[in-house]
Design an enzyme around this catalytic site. Structure first.
Site, PDB file in Angstrom:
ATOM      1  N   TYR A   1       9.817 -93.641   4.834  1.00  0.00           N
ATOM      2  CA  TYR A   1      10.765 -93.614   3.715  1.00  0.00           C
ATOM      3  C   TYR A   1      10.173 -94.304   2.495  1.00  0.00           C
ATOM      4  CZ  TYR A   1      15.270 -93.890   1.304  1.00  0.00           C
ATOM      5  OH  TYR A   1      16.289 -93.762   0.401  1.00  0.00           O
TER       6      TYR A   1
ATOM      7  N   LYS B   1       9.331 -92.369  -1.036  1.00  0.00           N
ATOM      8  CA  LYS B   1      10.018 -92.704  -2.282  1.00  0.00           C
ATOM      9  C   LYS B   1       9.060 -93.206  -3.353  1.00  0.00           C
ATOM     10  CE  LYS B   1      14.133 -91.408  -1.155  1.00  0.00           C
ATOM     11  NZ  LYS B   1      14.743 -90.256  -1.834  1.00  0.00           N
TER      12      LYS B   1
END
Length: 252
Positions: free
Chosen positions: A157, A161
């Site tokens: 993640y 991002k």
């Protein structure tokens, strides 16, 4: 500016496409853009009858998309153009998370997150580019504070991002001659389904809030307001930037 009001915060006459719009942040972004005059095409991987959000009435529309598929992204853009005649604004909000220590995380969990969050954002941007170029459009990628600071047990993640926020900078540079602005928004923790497991842990939540100078989670509307600003003519000279909606997390 808005074709009808001259208000740089309005989107009258423009069509927006929001991915990951079935619930949570994406649904709030879609509703916010609609209130400000945009015609909104909401898209998600789940069928519309399973969406948690209240349906926006006509002329808005709902679509199914799987951002893991380039063909699905292209079909979505074609459907939006067929339904609404144009595409001016794109919000890349679709995302997933897999949590766990990097040393024991499976390769599949890692690549699944990148495929949706990072490569999926690229697929949507590429599919939307010709339509956005036709009228001079605006794009916002949904990043995260996790893409700016290191967070335990969320390697895929965090990396994804960081990627979508840097993608905004690269595309802003490449697409500026086409009058397409590309920015990102990086929220801290938001009370959505994606964070329910974390928020159910009182020790984690207390420690997390202690890192936020303003002392609270970001609300869905906080994120939607930042997205709307970056998409709007009020931000006409803003491109390649990430606005952190984080209560000050990234300043220390």
């Amino acid at each position: 500016m808005s074709e009808r009001t001259g208000d740089p915060n309005r989107f009258d006459g423009r069509v927006a496409l929001v991915t990951g719009a079935a619930r949570g942040i994406g649904a709030r972004i879609a509703a916010t853009l609609a209130v400000r005059g945009a015609t909104v095409a909401q898209a998600d991987v789940v069928e519309p009858d399973r969406w948690a959000a209240d349906e926006l009435s006509a002329p808005h529309s709902r679509h199914v998309v799987d951002v893991r598929s380039a063909a699905s992204c292209a079909d979505l853009v074609a459907a939006v153009l067929d339904r609404h005649g144009r595409l001016d604004l794109l919000v890349n909000n679709a995302g997933v998370v897999r949590r766990g220590p990097a040393a024991t995380m499976s390769e599949q969990d890692f690549t699944d997150v990148l495929d949706v969050n990072l490569t999926g954002t690229f697929r949507m941007c590429r599919a939307a580019y010709p339509a956005l170029r036709a009228g001079g459009g605006s794009v916002v990628n949904i990043g995260s504070t996790n893409g700016h600071i290191a967070v335990l047990d969320t390697l895929g993640y965090c990396v994804s991002k960081a990627g979508v926020m840097h993608m905004a900078r690269v595309l802003a540079l490449e697409w500026a001659p086409d009058r397409i602005r590309v920015n990102a928004v990086g929220p801290t923790i938001v009370p959505t389904d994606m964070t329910s497991d974390l928020r159910d842990d009182p020790d984690y939540l207390a420690a997390k809030l202690a890192t936020i100078p303003l002392g609270r989670m970001a609300g869905e509307q906080d994120v939607a307001n930042a997205v709307a600003f970056l998409l709007s003519d009020a931000a006409a000279m803003t491109t390649g930037q990430t606005v952190f909606v984080d209560g000050g997390v990234t300043i220390h």
